[in-house]
Design an enzyme around this catalytic site. Structure first.
Site, PDB file in Angstrom:
ATOM      1  N   HIS A  94       5.628  37.544-111.338  1.00  0.00           N
ATOM      2  CA  HIS A  94       6.392  36.911-112.418  1.00  0.00           C
ATOM      3  C   HIS A  94       6.561  37.880-113.589  1.00  0.00           C
ATOM      4  O   HIS A  94       7.662  38.066-114.116  1.00  0.00           O
ATOM      5  CB  HIS A  94       5.667  35.655-112.917  1.00  0.00           C
ATOM      6  CG  HIS A  94       5.744  34.481-112.007  1.00  0.00           C
ATOM      7  ND1 HIS A  94       6.916  34.064-111.406  1.00  0.00           N
ATOM      8  CD2 HIS A  94       4.788  33.601-111.596  1.00  0.00           C
ATOM      9  CE1 HIS A  94       6.679  32.998-110.671  1.00  0.00           C
ATOM     10  NE2 HIS A  94       5.395  32.702-110.766  1.00  0.00           N
TER      11      HIS A  94
ATOM     12  N   HIS B 133       0.885  36.665-107.090  1.00  0.00           N
ATOM     13  CA  HIS B 133       1.880  35.657-107.468  1.00  0.00           C
ATOM     14  C   HIS B 133       2.180  35.767-108.960  1.00  0.00           C
ATOM     15  O   HIS B 133       3.354  35.809-109.366  1.00  0.00           O
ATOM     16  CB  HIS B 133       1.340  34.259-107.136  1.00  0.00           C
ATOM     17  CG  HIS B 133       2.242  33.143-107.547  1.00  0.00           C
ATOM     18  ND1 HIS B 133       3.018  32.442-106.648  1.00  0.00           N
ATOM     19  CD2 HIS B 133       2.509  32.586-108.775  1.00  0.00           C
ATOM     20  CE1 HIS B 133       3.716  31.518-107.288  1.00  0.00           C
ATOM     21  NE2 HIS B 133       3.431  31.586-108.580  1.00  0.00           N
ATOM     22  N   GLU B 134       1.138  35.831-109.778  1.00  0.00           N
ATOM     23  CA  GLU B 134       1.328  35.890-111.222  1.00  0.00           C
ATOM     24  C   GLU B 134       1.891  37.234-111.680  1.00  0.00           C
ATOM     25  O   GLU B 134       2.775  37.291-112.530  1.00  0.00           O
ATOM     26  CB  GLU B 134       0.003  35.596-111.941  1.00  0.00           C
ATOM     27  CG  GLU B 134      -0.462  34.160-111.829  1.00  0.00           C
ATOM     28  CD  GLU B 134       0.524  33.176-112.424  1.00  0.00           C
ATOM     29  OE1 GLU B 134       1.247  33.544-113.367  1.00  0.00           O
ATOM     30  OE2 GLU B 134       0.584  32.032-111.929  1.00  0.00           O
TER      31      GLU B 134
END
Length: 240
Positions: free
Chosen positions: A29, A25-26
């Site tokens: 980004h 998820h990170e």
């Protein structure tokens, strides 16, 4: 003793899917920010799957363990990947793409886990019984069968099931339109001025607002939404 053993087993099985969910998820980004012109995450060495670069002592380790002991499920977060939104080629537009990358990644991971889990349940029908029992009682059972079933198929089934759950929860939770959550940044990107500016000004109070929302849960909206996703999207399609 059985409860302790069950909890330890759950932690051992959950740690891999939880780490994958929050780390990817990170990283997503940072990667999308890099695509749109911001190399902050790359320079910080955060565009890597090395978990040591992303682990937050509380959010990645303590919080999931505490939740497993207290509530029987895992949830957590990694250290946020640094993004300088002002370095994006089109900050207002591209902020939405950067923010959306996290939940989209979680939904893709949930889909992959779901497909692999479905394959296992079709080819090893006995796992339907073990999984249904776990969902009902949050307890593991003693496994009978081959070593391959005991030491690979059995743990893999629960890893994939937890992978579906944690990624759906992370994806949906992060779409709540309150900054600094991803949904808030997407809303800021999409809303015209002055409305986007009003939402930006809420960011310093976003976590407080979110905690209030979670505690109050008006109309049981969050509870009903998550139950609907679990029962009608996941379990129904797994035929459990």
């Amino acid at each position: 003793m059985n409860n302790i053993n069950n909890t330890v087993q759950l932690i051992a099985i959950a740690i891999i899917p939880v780490l994958f969910a929050i780390i990817l998820h990170e990283v997503s980004h940072g990667y999308i920010a890099h695509v749109f012109g911001d190399d902050t995450a790359k320079k910080a060495g955060r565009l890597t799957l090395n978990p040591l670069k992303h682990i937050d002592p509380f959010g990645t380790i303590l919080l999931p363990i505490i939740l497993i002991f207290l509530a029987g499920f895992a949830f957590g977060y990694a250290k946020p990947v640094p993004v300088n939104f002002n370095k994006l080629r089109n900050p207002k537009r591209d902020t939405g793409f950067v923010a959306a990358a996290g939940p989209i990644t979680n939904f893709i991971l949930a889909f992959i886990c779901f497909i692999l889990l479905k394959v296992i349940l079709i080819n090893f029908p006995v796992m339907n019984l073990y999984l249904a029992y776990f969902i009902s009682h949050l307890m593991f059972q003693t496994v009978s069968g081959s070593l391959f079933l005991k030491f690979f198929i059995y743990p893999m089934t629960f890893m994939l099931f937890i992978g579906v759950m944690i990624n759906l929860i992370l994806g949906v939770f992060n779409l709540i339109p309150i900054p600094p959550l991803d949904g808030g940044r997407i809303a800021v990107s999409l809303l015209p001025e002055p409305f986007s500016g009003y939402l930006v000004k809420l960011e310093p109070f976003g976590i407080i607002l979110l905690l209030i929302l979670l505690l109050i849960d008006p109309g049981n909206f969050l509870t009903v939404s998550f139950n609907y996703i679990i029962n009608n999207v996941v379990l129904r399609n797994l035929s459990l």
